[in-house]
Enzyme design. Structure first.
Site, PDB file in Angstrom:
ATOM      1  N   GLN A 168       3.516   1.556  -1.309  1.00 53.48           N
ATOM      2  CA  GLN A 168       2.900   2.855  -1.572  1.00 53.48           C
ATOM      3  C   GLN A 168       3.285   3.457  -2.915  1.00 53.48           C
ATOM      4  O   GLN A 168       2.591   4.328  -3.417  1.00 53.48           O
ATOM      5  CB  GLN A 168       3.258   3.829  -0.451  1.00 53.48           C
ATOM      6  CG  GLN A 168       2.633   3.451   0.887  1.00 53.48           C
ATOM      7  CD  GLN A 168       2.966   4.456   1.968  1.00 53.48           C
ATOM      8  OE1 GLN A 168       3.971   4.331   2.648  1.00 53.48           O
ATOM      9  NE2 GLN A 168       2.125   5.458   2.128  1.00 53.48           N
TER      10      GLN A 168
ATOM     11  N   ARG B   1      15.570   7.093   1.459  1.00 54.21           N
ATOM     12  CA  ARG B   1      15.121   5.933   2.217  1.00 54.21           C
ATOM     13  C   ARG B   1      13.963   5.266   1.479  1.00 54.21           C
ATOM     14  O   ARG B   1      12.968   5.920   1.153  1.00 54.21           O
ATOM     15  CB  ARG B   1      14.667   6.378   3.617  1.00 54.21           C
ATOM     16  CG  ARG B   1      14.111   5.234   4.441  1.00 54.21           C
ATOM     17  CD  ARG B   1      13.374   5.706   5.691  1.00 54.21           C
ATOM     18  NE  ARG B   1      12.635   4.590   6.261  1.00 54.21           N
ATOM     19  CZ  ARG B   1      11.519   4.708   6.956  1.00 54.21           C
ATOM     20  NH1 ARG B   1      10.984   5.902   7.187  1.00 54.21           N
ATOM     21  NH2 ARG B   1      10.908   3.633   7.427  1.00 54.21           N
TER      22      ARG B   1
ATOM     23  N   HIS C 174       8.286  -2.663   5.835  1.00 57.27           N
ATOM     24  CA  HIS C 174       7.377  -1.520   5.896  1.00 57.27           C
ATOM     25  C   HIS C 174       5.959  -2.026   5.584  1.00 57.27           C
ATOM     26  O   HIS C 174       5.324  -1.611   4.629  1.00 57.27           O
ATOM     27  CB  HIS C 174       7.808  -0.426   4.925  1.00 57.27           C
ATOM     28  CG  HIS C 174       7.260   0.927   5.262  1.00 57.27           C
ATOM     29  ND1 HIS C 174       8.043   2.063   5.329  1.00 57.27           N
ATOM     30  CD2 HIS C 174       6.005   1.339   5.573  1.00 57.27           C
ATOM     31  CE1 HIS C 174       7.294   3.114   5.641  1.00 57.27           C
ATOM     32  NE2 HIS C 174       6.051   2.689   5.796  1.00 57.27           N
TER      33      HIS C 174
ATOM     34  N   ASN D 150       9.625  -0.630  10.210  1.00 57.15           N
ATOM     35  CA  ASN D 150       9.046   0.706  10.260  1.00 57.15           C
ATOM     36  C   ASN D 150       7.797   0.714  11.135  1.00 57.15           C
ATOM     37  O   ASN D 150       6.850  -0.045  10.897  1.00 57.15           O
ATOM     38  CB  ASN D 150       8.653   1.167   8.853  1.00 57.15           C
ATOM     39  CG  ASN D 150       8.030   2.557   8.858  1.00 57.15           C
ATOM     40  OD1 ASN D 150       8.725   3.552   8.948  1.00 57.15           O
ATOM     41  ND2 ASN D 150       6.704   2.627   8.775  1.00 57.15           N
ATOM     42  N   GLU D 151       7.814   1.534  12.180  1.00 60.37           N
ATOM     43  CA  GLU D 151       6.643   1.819  13.001  1.00 60.37           C
ATOM     44  C   GLU D 151       5.933   0.575  13.544  1.00 60.37           C
ATOM     45  O   GLU D 151       4.776   0.292  13.217  1.00 60.37           O
ATOM     46  CB  GLU D 151       5.649   2.689  12.231  1.00 60.37           C
ATOM     47  CG  GLU D 151       6.200   4.046  11.845  1.00 60.37           C
ATOM     48  CD  GLU D 151       5.188   4.954  11.179  1.00 60.37           C
ATOM     49  OE1 GLU D 151       5.490   6.144  11.032  1.00 60.37           O
ATOM     50  OE2 GLU D 151       4.089   4.478  10.797  1.00 60.37           O
TER      51      GLU D 151
ATOM     52  N   ASN E  13       9.896   8.593  13.387  1.00 51.26           N
ATOM     53  CA  ASN E  13       8.879   9.181  12.512  1.00 51.26           C
ATOM     54  C   ASN E  13       7.955  10.036  13.370  1.00 51.26           C
ATOM     55  O   ASN E  13       7.400   9.554  14.356  1.00 51.26           O
ATOM     56  CB  ASN E  13       8.056   8.100  11.820  1.00 51.26           C
ATOM     57  CG  ASN E  13       8.855   7.272  10.837  1.00 51.26           C
ATOM     58  OD1 ASN E  13      10.018   7.576  10.561  1.00 51.26           O
ATOM     59  ND2 ASN E  13       8.251   6.228  10.306  1.00 51.26           N
TER      60      ASN E  13
ATOM     61  N   TYR F 276       4.876  13.308  13.297  1.00 50.87           N
ATOM     62  CA  TYR F 276       3.980  14.119  12.479  1.00 50.87           C
ATOM     63  C   TYR F 276       3.198  15.171  13.257  1.00 50.87           C
ATOM     64  O   TYR F 276       2.867  16.214  12.719  1.00 50.87           O
ATOM     65  CB  TYR F 276       2.985  13.209  11.738  1.00 50.87           C
ATOM     66  CG  TYR F 276       3.634  12.414  10.636  1.00 50.87           C
ATOM     67  CD1 TYR F 276       3.781  12.946   9.366  1.00 50.87           C
ATOM     68  CD2 TYR F 276       4.132  11.134  10.877  1.00 50.87           C
ATOM     69  CE1 TYR F 276       4.395  12.225   8.351  1.00 50.87           C
ATOM     70  CE2 TYR F 276       4.752  10.412   9.868  1.00 50.87           C
ATOM     71  CZ  TYR F 276       4.880  10.959   8.612  1.00 50.87           C
ATOM     72  OH  TYR F 276       5.504  10.257   7.605  1.00 50.87           O
TER      73      TYR F 276
ATOM     74  N   GLU G 164      11.047  10.093   9.120  1.00 51.25           N
ATOM     75  CA  GLU G 164       9.869  10.638   8.435  1.00 51.25           C
ATOM     76  C   GLU G 164       9.381  11.878   9.165  1.00 51.25           C
ATOM     77  O   GLU G 164       9.326  11.898  10.394  1.00 51.25           O
ATOM     78  CB  GLU G 164       8.705   9.641   8.388  1.00 51.25           C
ATOM     79  CG  GLU G 164       8.888   8.444   7.493  1.00 51.25           C
ATOM     80  CD  GLU G 164       7.661   7.532   7.505  1.00 51.25           C
ATOM     81  OE1 GLU G 164       6.543   8.016   7.820  1.00 51.25           O
ATOM     82  OE2 GLU G 164       7.812   6.335   7.200  1.00 51.25           O
TER      83      GLU G 164
ATOM     84  N   TRP H  22       8.818  13.120   4.457  1.00 47.74           N
ATOM     85  CA  TRP H  22       7.799  12.197   3.944  1.00 47.74           C
ATOM     86  C   TRP H  22       6.735  13.019   3.229  1.00 47.74           C
ATOM     87  O   TRP H  22       6.071  13.819   3.837  1.00 47.74           O
ATOM     88  CB  TRP H  22       7.151  11.388   5.066  1.00 47.74           C
ATOM     89  CG  TRP H  22       6.185  10.403   4.493  1.00 47.74           C
ATOM     90  CD1 TRP H  22       4.866  10.603   4.205  1.00 47.74           C
ATOM     91  CD2 TRP H  22       6.487   9.058   4.085  1.00 47.74           C
ATOM     92  NE1 TRP H  22       4.322   9.483   3.657  1.00 47.74           N
ATOM     93  CE2 TRP H  22       5.294   8.518   3.563  1.00 47.74           C
ATOM     94  CE3 TRP H  22       7.630   8.280   4.100  1.00 47.74           C
ATOM     95  CZ2 TRP H  22       5.221   7.207   3.072  1.00 47.74           C
ATOM     96  CZ3 TRP H  22       7.559   6.989   3.606  1.00 47.74           C
ATOM     97  CH2 TRP H  22       6.358   6.464   3.102  1.00 47.74           C
TER      98      TRP H  22
ATOM     99  N   GLU I   3      -1.808   6.087   0.119  1.00 50.21           N
ATOM    100  CA  GLU I   3      -1.736   6.380   1.543  1.00 50.21           C
ATOM    101  C   GLU I   3      -2.573   5.387   2.351  1.00 50.21           C
ATOM    102  O   GLU I   3      -3.555   5.729   3.015  1.00 50.21           O
ATOM    103  CB  GLU I   3      -2.175   7.828   1.811  1.00 50.21           C
ATOM    104  CG  GLU I   3      -1.947   8.331   3.228  1.00 50.21           C
ATOM    105  CD  GLU I   3      -0.558   8.020   3.771  1.00 50.21           C
ATOM    106  OE1 GLU I   3      -0.469   7.644   4.944  1.00 50.21           O
ATOM    107  OE2 GLU I   3       0.436   8.140   3.017  1.00 50.21           O
ATOM    108  N   TRP I   4      -2.183   4.114   2.236  1.00 48.21           N
ATOM    109  CA  TRP I   4      -2.756   3.029   3.013  1.00 48.21           C
ATOM    110  C   TRP I   4      -4.292   3.032   2.973  1.00 48.21           C
ATOM    111  O   TRP I   4      -4.859   3.012   1.901  1.00 48.21           O
ATOM    112  CB  TRP I   4      -2.192   3.056   4.430  1.00 48.21           C
ATOM    113  CG  TRP I   4      -0.690   3.025   4.449  1.00 48.21           C
ATOM    114  CD1 TRP I   4       0.157   4.006   4.891  1.00 48.21           C
ATOM    115  CD2 TRP I   4       0.181   1.971   3.971  1.00 48.21           C
ATOM    116  NE1 TRP I   4       1.485   3.638   4.730  1.00 48.21           N
ATOM    117  CE2 TRP I   4       1.522   2.384   4.167  1.00 48.21           C
ATOM    118  CE3 TRP I   4      -0.049   0.711   3.420  1.00 48.21           C
ATOM    119  CZ2 TRP I   4       2.621   1.598   3.829  1.00 48.21           C
ATOM    120  CZ3 TRP I   4       1.044  -0.085   3.074  1.00 48.21           C
ATOM    121  CH2 TRP I   4       2.348   0.363   3.283  1.00 48.21           C
TER     122      TRP I   4
END
Length: 489
Positions: free
Chosen positions: A20, A77, A122, A168-169, A305, A307, A379, A426, A433-434
């Site tokens: 990213q 991180r 990630h 990650n995730e 993480n 949101y 995050e 984050w 952003e992907w």
């Protein structure tokens, strides 16, 4: 103004991911990743954006570390790009230029008194492992490749890196990469089986990497290792019907178990949640006794993480459907439908802003897992439409988001016994952003994508004060009510 004091030694930081922010995709001997291939596939990413340049952190890391120091950050991180140090994914060729980049970054951080926290995976799987060995469906060959990659990182960086995150995730990788197909590698034709196989393999990746660290490095290096899991809170959808209320409560709990318990239960208890076994049957893989023992207790902190929050109710949908941009997923296997509240504000990616849900999730994790090493929020943040420099300079929406979410985290710690030991915003900087490309901005620092100029946003200054003082100053707009009502935005 009222002020909230956090425990001594609380870790405040920011987070990023290699693909990213780094750029330099074709420089320094880096190999290709599945995200290089996915982003160049027509129609997969908004406006055809790729991470080839990203925000050029590969060349500007010293400038970025100085921005961190200007904020007063003590923890950062970031992730290592597997194909940057092992272009084929295998240890037959170690790219010393890639190793040098991360050594330089780590040393620069330490020179500014900033502690590095490193994520091994990630999402940027080396493309060669995908094309030659079927990637996350590849079985022992790819499992061994990840363990060897982890060993190389521990060998080369572990003298200075004391906190590791294996993956990650994994929920996102499994469901969105292999079920809905909206993230790399973009598979969806076996959506009823492949997500569970991938999740199973990722858990074994984690367990083997932890085993390598504990057996070969931890006694000398003295670090900690864990996995980072993502989860939004699911609250029962309000209703005046007592029968429906009970069903909604069951659906909310089931949703959390299918999302978070899917990965956390094996790590803490050695197996998947019973409700998943009941609903999925033979589609859910089984761990051998040896694998179960290896997984149980493999987390030395609970990386989270978080949101957003949604309401949950039972769903009788006959098929899966998704609106990823709005953060709404109907997942047939869980039998849960999620929805929002029109009174809740939404971020620029359509995710509900519900600070109290953050507190509820932290308490749920503490109650179910009582994690050794505590919870580290790896995050939390929000996307805001602040493409314009003037708007970015005064990003009050993001300031309010952080104020309210951090206040609810404080309440979870001081009033409800959640052992939260760290919080990472984050993200440090606007980035790729992907599948949304460069159209969504999560950063504390604004980037002009044409010139790569950086500028601290109002939120960077706000968060910097929290980092320096270990306190949060409230204002009269903060709603600390326990009632699931509209936020104070």
């Amino acid at each position: 103004m009222p002020t909230l004091q956090f425990p001594d030694g609380f870790q405040w930081g920011t987070a990023t991911a290699a693909y990213q922010i780094e750029g330099g995709a074709n420089e320094g001997g880096r190999g290709q990743s599945i995200w290089d291939a996915f982003s160049k596939t027509p129609g997969k990413v908004t406006l055809g954006h790729t991470g080839d340049v990203a925000v050029d952190h590969y060349h500007r890391y010293k400038e970025d570390v100085q921005l961190m120091a200007d904020m007063g950050l003590k923890h950062y991180r970031f992730s290592i790009s597997w194909p940057r140090i092992l272009p084929s994914g295998l240890t037959d060729h170690v790219n010393e230029e890639g190793i040098a980049f991360y050594n330089n970054l780590i040393n620069e951080l330490l020179a500014h008194d900033i502690t590095p926290i490193v994520t091994l995976y990630h999402w940027d799987l080396p493309l060669a492992l995908q094309t030659e060995y079927d990637g996350l469906l590849g079985g022992p060959v790819v499992l061994d490749a990840f363990a060897a990659y982890a060993r190389l990182c521990f060998e080369r960086f572990g003298d200075r890196v004391k906190q590791w995150i294996t993956i990650n995730e994994p929920w996102v990788v499994s469901l969105l990469g292999y079920g809905l197909g909206v993230l790399a590698p973009g598979r969806k034709h076996r959506a009823k089986t492949e997500p569970y196989l991938v999740a199973h393999n990722l858990l074994l990746w984690h367990a083997h990497a932890v085993q390598v660290y504990r057996r070969e490095f931890q006694a000398v290096q003295g670090g900690k290792i864990g996995i980072t899991l993502n989860c939004d809170w699911r609250a029962p959808k309000p209703t005046d019907d007592p029968t429906q209320a009970a069903l909604n409560a069951e659906a909310a709990e089931r949703a959390i178990l299918f999302d978070l318990g899917w990965f956390a239960d094996p790590v803490y208890f050695g197996d998947y949640p019973a409700v998943m076994r009941e609903r999925l049957g033979d589609r859910l893989p089984r761990f051998t006794p040896e694998e179960s023992a290896m997984l149980r207790g493999s987390n030395e902190f609970f990386g989270l993480n978080h949101y957003s929050t949604s309401y949950a109710e039972p769903s009788a949908e006959s098929s899966s459907a998704s609106d990823w941009s709005a953060g709404i997923i109907v997942w047939e296997d869980a039998g849960v439908k999620t929805s929002g509240n029109d009174a809740w504000p939404r971020t620029d990616v359509g995710w509900n802003v519900v600070p109290w849900g953050f507190r509820e999730l932290l308490v749920w994790i503490q109650t179910r897992y009582a994690p050794v090493g505590g919870i580290v929020v790896t995050e939390n943040g929000c996307a805001v439409a602040d493409d314009d420099r003037a708007i970015a300079a005064d990003d009050q929406f993001r300031v309010r988001y952080y104020r309210e979410y951090i206040a609810e985290m404080h309440k979870a710690i001081t009033e409800q016994g959640a052992d939260v030991r760290g919080y990472y915003a984050w993200s440090f900087i606007d980035n790729y952003e992907w599948s949304c490309g460069y159209t969504k901005r999560f950063g504390l620092h604004w980037v002009d994508y044409e010139t790569m100029e950086r500028m601290p946003k109002a939120s960077a200054k706000f968060y910097g004060h929290i980092v320096r003082s270990n306190t949060l100053v409230l204002d009269d707009k903060l709603d600390e009510s326990d009632v699931p009502a509209a936020s104070a935005f």
